[in-house]
Motif scaffolding. Structure first.
Motif, PDB file in Angstrom:
ATOM      1  N   GLN A 262      45.134  36.383  42.918  1.00  0.00           N
ATOM      2  CA  GLN A 262      43.795  36.980  42.252  1.00  0.00           C
ATOM      3  C   GLN A 262      42.751  37.216  43.424  1.00  0.00           C
ATOM      4  O   GLN A 262      42.090  38.053  43.659  1.00  0.00           O
ATOM      5  N   ARG A 263      42.533  35.911  44.136  1.00  0.00           N
ATOM      6  CA  ARG A 263      41.399  35.665  45.155  1.00  0.00           C
ATOM      7  C   ARG A 263      41.538  36.550  46.249  1.00  0.00           C
ATOM      8  O   ARG A 263      40.585  37.298  46.955  1.00  0.00           O
TER       9      ARG A 263
ATOM     10  N   GLU B 196      45.781  32.580  40.642  1.00  0.00           N
ATOM     11  CA  GLU B 196      44.387  32.412  41.147  1.00  0.00           C
ATOM     12  C   GLU B 196      44.600  32.441  42.688  1.00  0.00           C
ATOM     13  O   GLU B 196      43.775  33.561  43.446  1.00  0.00           O
TER      14      GLU B 196
END
Length: 815
Positions: A144-145, A141
């Motif tokens: 990906q953020r 995450e």
């Protein structure tokens, strides 16, 4: 009237015809009690040279071993080197890795001993770790953020550019759309007419159909070109944004991967601190960060390329395995061994010695090679130690000698495939050379050493130590102990029966006969070992627990029987009268000579009739064998010596008016050697003097121009050969052989012959001068030259001189 000699020499007693080993001299009951010995016997000179050769570390001090052909020299020399245990510089571990700057020049890494395999495992473990963790990081995450924020920012900037351009062209009745070109949809500007987007190509058609005025069409086309140019600028800006996006994403990936990679690289740097390894790890870091694409897929998801097709080989190269470039090819690794390596290469082919570059084939028959296909050879495995091989094997292999000279001259090994020596066959790989510290020991013979030393200049520079093993050694108690120790080792290794004192004494006597001199014994233990095996076989056949002297003699008899078929046939031909040999009576100009034949390693004596005839003439001494091209160089030399001897005795007061011929009767093969020189002199003197010679005697011996009888070879075989003929035709008690006195110490005759001599049925007469043997054969004094220049009347020399004088006078009167 013939002048009888004052006295004739007697024959040698039987005890002087053979050296015997007294069993009481032996300090053991059987060889099982002897002190165990291994290695060469009695080779102190060679061992000193070998020790110097293996201990000297200066350039060029490689070793050439010659002598003792037919023995297991390679294995024995290897064992001796291990026993000497010379101090050498330990070699490093070696491995080849990919050269990321130049893939066709593989990089060599040198690591501390024992580290190569662990470095390979650590590299593989590190790559496997990155293959597992990098996809997890990229799918996480936080990553990906950050990635979404970057993509969102660049997408917004790209949208602003395109929206601004779209608004500007919309005010001029144009719109931005896509045109299908094959399978690709390309952005395109369209005029908008009546609310419909019209391709610019259709404008001319609408003017022709009257749907659009020409002036309006020209305005549309002009604006279209203007907007097209503006769109090109806008499109380039979007491409720049895409590249910036890719760059930022790549940087983001590298930053994320570096967190994992840096720990892996730094850990390896600390564990393997060498400069070459550190530089290589930095290259791995940069290459891996620049090529993260293969790491983005999880293990198992990547499509397996290069799977085997039934009946075909797997394709090779980076396409098959993108992680192959991070592999480590260990070509030399050490464990805990502390001794220098001693490699005995029994098959010194080019690939076995210098290594090679293997080929990996794909399903279509194409091939490729990279750093992982490099393979080491014996030279590299012997680094820091010794490499032993047979010279004839190495010289007969293609490309080996040239590459060996180059390697030893420069102490550097270049691994290449043998195909590099041939056009259109080699690989483009050129691996980094390996610095070598190896000592090569070549095993050959004296002739090969002399040829290489004479005609190969580099040989003198790189093989400075000559180790020569003698094939015989002086008899001593120490040598006897070594013989017994080696025999015990052989018995234990091959489960032979132990030898008692008598059997060992018989073995030692056989060794003395093989040496050819009573005070020496053969150093070719391989011959002794063969006899030991056969004697043990005979003892087992007789259900004995020990080998005894009778078993040794039986083994020798059987050995002779296996090889003497030709000898037997010759004896039969003599007995039947096909080959003419007289063993009784007396004849003028005829003497029994002795020759030695060798067939398949077995030697035996063969009597031969030698005849001479003399007549008036100027031709001198005619060698019939030479006239028939059957005479060798040494025999020709012997004939010239005979001519010199005759001139020195009978041509001091007159010219020789002689035409005499000498012939080996019933000899249809070549004749060489000078051991029949004295025999030919006796036949010639008999023909000149008219005195008959005893045919129950045979003669052998070389002679010089002064009449001294010189030693010859094969004396035992010659005596035994004539004895066998006499035995077949019947012993009379007067038969015997005349030999050079210098050969008495070489006598090691058979037991049955010794018994015949002891019983007075056969005789051995040693002579040192021509005159001594002449008196034994003729029963007439040879003759001494008086102060008046004449020989004593009635002697052999006087009778021969008288005839030669008459010949000279007759020839003078005739002319």
């Amino acid at each position: 009237m013939a002048n009888k000699p004052a006295s004739l020499p007697g024959g040698l007693p039987a005890e002087k015809l053979r050296w015997r080993c007294d069993p009481a001299r032996l300090p053991f009951e059987t060889t099982a009690q002897a002190e165990l010995r291994e290695g060469f016997i009695g080779q102190e000179r060679a061992l000193r040279a070998l020790k110097m050769g293996v201990e000297l570390t200066a350039p060029g001090y490689n070793v050439f071993v010659c002598g003792l052909a037919g023995t297991s020299r390679g294995g024995t020399i290897a064992r001796m080197i291990r026993e000497v245990h010379p101090e050498t510089k330990p070699s490093l571990d070696r491995c080849y890795v990919n050269n990321f700057k130049s893939a066709d020049r593989p990089r060599l890494l040198s690591l501390q001993r024992g580290q190569a395999n662990s470095f390979k495992k650590d590299m593989q473990a590190g790559v496997d770790f990155l293959r597992r963790r990098i996809p997890q990081v990229f799918e996480g995450e936080p990553f990906q953020r950050q990635k979404a924020r970057i993509v969102e920012r660049f997408t917004a900037r790209e949208k602003d550019l395109m929206d601004d351009f779209t608004r500007r062209i919309a005010r001029e009745q144009f719109a931005l759309g896509h045109m299908q070109v094959g399978a690709v949809a390309l952005p395109e500007i369209f005029p908008v007419l009546d609310g419909q987007m019209v391709p610019i190509e259709d404008i001319a058609k609408m003017v022709h159909e009257g749907k659009l005025e020409a002036g309006a069409a020209e305005g549309i086309e002009r604006k279209y070109e203007q907007f097209r140019q503006e769109f090109t600028v806008v499109y380039r800006k979007t491409l720049t944004l895409s590249r910036e996006l890719a760059s930022e994403l790549s940087y983001l990936e590298q930053e994320a991967a570096s967190v994992l990679l840096d720990g892996f690289i730094e850990e390896l740097k600390e564990k393997y601190p060498g400069d070459g390894v550190i530089d290589y790890l930095e290259e791995v870091r940069h290459h891996l960060l620049d090529n993260l694409e293969p790491f983005k897929e999880r293990e198992g998801e990547q499509e397996e390329s290069g799977e085997a097709v039934e009946g075909l080989l797997k394709p090779a190269g980076p396409e098959r395995d993108p992680f192959r470039v991070y592999g480590v090819n260990v070509i030399l690794a050490h464990n805990d061994e502390k001794e220098s390596p001693v490699i005995f290469e029994t098959m010194p082919t080019y690939a076995n010695l210098f290594g090679t570059i293997q080929r990996a084939y794909d399903a279509r028959g194409g091939w490729s090679s990279d750093f992982m296909d490099l393979r080491a050879g014996s030279l590299l495995r012997a680094d820091g130690g010794f490499l032993i091989m047979y010279a004839v094997e190495a010289l007969s292999e293609t490309g080996v000698w040239r590459a060996l000279k180059r390697t030893l001259n420069h102490n550097r090994l270049e691994i290449q495939a043998l195909e590099m020596f041939f056009p259109f066959g080699g690989s483009a790989l050129k691996p980094e050379p390996v610095d070598l510290n190896v000592k090569v020991i070549l095993i050959g013979d004296r002739q090969m050493y002399e040829l290489l030393y004479e005609y190969e200049e580099d040989f003198q520079k790189i093989f400075k130590v000559r180790v020569e093993f003698d094939e015989e050694m002086h008899m001593s108690d120490g040598v006897i102990a070594e013989y017994a120790g080696r025999l015990r080792a052989l018995c234990e290794q091959e489960k032979l029966l132990p030898f008692d004192r008598g059997a060992f004494a018989a073995m030692l006597e056989y060794g003395v006969r093989r040496a050819g001199r009573r005070n020496k014994v053969t150093a070719r233990f391989v011959d002794i070992a063969d006899l030991a095996r056969e004697a043990s076989y005979a003892a087992r056949g007789a259900s004995e627990a020990q080998v005894r002297a009778g078993h040794v003699r039986s083994a020798l008899d059987l050995k002779v029987e296996r090889h003497n078929l030709i000898e037997t046939r010759i004896r039969e031909m003599i007995d039947e009268g096909t080959l003419l040999i007289d063993v009784g009576g007396a004849r003028i100009g005829q003497v029994n000579g002795l020759s030695v034949l060798e067939i398949g390693g077995y030697s035996f004596g063969k009597p031969v009739r030698i005849t001479a005839s003399a007549a008036l003439g100027k031709a001198g001494l005619i060698n019939i064998e030479r006239e028939a091209n059957l005479s060798g160089r040494f025999h020709d030399k012997g004939m010239q010596i005979i001519s010199g001897y005759i001139r020195s005795r009978f041509a001091q007061d007159k010219p020789l008016s002689l035409a005499a011929s000498i012939c080996f009767e019933q000899s249809y093969a070549g004749v060489d050697g000078d051991s029949a020189s004295i025999t030919e002199i006796y036949a010639l003197l008999s023909a000149l003097s008219g005195l008959p010679l005893r045919q129950e005697l045979a003669v052998t011996g070389s002679v010089n121009q002064q009449g001294d009888v010189q030693a010859i070879g094969g004396v035992n075989e010659k005596i035994e050969g004539f004895y066998d003929v006499c035995r077949i035709k019947g012993l009379t008690g007067t038969q015997g052989v005349i030999i050079p006195v210098e050969n008495v110490e070489d006598l090691m005759l058979r037991e049955d012959l010794l018994e015949a001599v002891g019983a007075g049925k056969f005789h051995i007469y040693p002579v040192g001068k021509v005159e001594e043997g002449l008196e034994i054969l003729s029963g007439v004094a040879a003759g001494q030259l008086g102060s008046d220049g004449k020989y004593e009347a009635g002697t052999v020399f006087a009778l021969a001189d008288e005839r030669l004088t008459k010949m000279a006078q007759t020839l003078k009167e005739f002319e």
